[in-house]
Write a protein that holds these residues in place. Sequence first.
Motif, PDB file in Angstrom:
ATOM      1  N   GLN A  37       1.151  -0.623  -0.163  1.00 25.46           N
ATOM      2  CA  GLN A  37      -0.128   0.024  -0.109  1.00 25.46           C
ATOM      3  C   GLN A  37       1.159   1.662  -0.367  1.00 25.46           C
ATOM      4  N   GLY A  40      -2.265   7.057  -2.111  1.00 17.24           N
ATOM      5  CA  GLY A  40      -2.724   7.669  -3.408  1.00 17.24           C
ATOM      6  C   GLY A  40      -2.968   6.535  -4.426  1.00 17.24           C
ATOM      7  N   LEU A  41      -2.589   5.405  -3.681  1.00 21.54           N
ATOM      8  CA  LEU A  41      -2.187   3.831  -5.338  1.00 21.54           C
ATOM      9  C   LEU A  41      -3.271   2.918  -5.049  1.00 21.54           C
ATOM     10  N   GLY A  42      -3.783   3.554  -2.918  1.00 24.10           N
ATOM     11  CA  GLY A  42      -4.854   1.640  -2.581  1.00 24.10           C
ATOM     12  C   GLY A  42      -3.686   0.341  -2.507  1.00 24.10           C
ATOM     13  N   LEU A  43      -4.297  -0.377  -2.292  1.00 22.65           N
ATOM     14  CA  LEU A  43      -4.137  -1.217  -2.192  1.00 22.65           C
ATOM     15  C   LEU A  43      -2.823  -2.453  -3.808  1.00 22.65           C
ATOM     16  N   LEU A  45      -2.063  -6.420  -5.447  1.00 22.93           N
ATOM     17  CA  LEU A  45      -1.952  -7.548  -5.536  1.00 22.93           C
ATOM     18  C   LEU A  45      -0.359  -8.057  -5.636  1.00 22.93           C
TER      19      LEU A  45
END
Lengths: 113, 111
Positions: A37, A40-43, A45
């Motif tokens: 994380q 500004g990019l979130g999660l 995978l």
Amino acid sequence: DMKVTQMPRYLIKRMGENVLLECGQDMSHETMYWYRQDPGLGLQLIYISYDVDSNSEGDIPKGYRVSRKKREHFSLILDSAKTNQTSVYFCASSEGQGSYEQYFGPGTRLTVL
Amino acid sequence: QQQVRQSPQSLTVWEGETAILNCSYEDSTFNYFPWYQQFPGEGPALLISIRSVSDKKEDGRFTIFFNKREKKLSLHITDSQPGDSATYFCAASYSNYQLIWGSGTKLIIKP
């Protein structure tokens, strides 16, 4: 008690060093995940594991590898860490993919100098 | 390619007001939409979810409104409390496909 644990919680490494992040779960979930994380990019995978020794690349696997030798334990390895791998790493587990709830650990904050 | 978009990036509302967080998606095959709540220093946790056969899902002060035709959904938090201050992630999936995550909305509730 449904719980996902991560060790260590904080880690500082120098560029080029190897990094091992560990994750455990007590729910006998088949599926486990590693995410990173960034603001500004979130999660994002990194890897997904469907069971012991059954792992698949996620969206950003480059520079990472994983190991799952026991259902309850999933490791993320960074061989020769890079400064752009500085991030917060989350492990999660679920009964399956799709509509199954994901249970997250508290995260590991990794700084690569 | 960002398949799930969230807006706004950040939102500040006063205690007691209704906070509205928006989410849109591109893939019309998505049929499951969870919202996760994340407090600082913690991992995300499932807050509420909806399937595409429904247009509304309520759980206490939290309600999802879903518009399949426009491929949009929103999370309404009524009577906002300072303890609701967190980052909220919208995600989408179908069948056994992996969850696709939005980039999150940081919500601040001012007392």
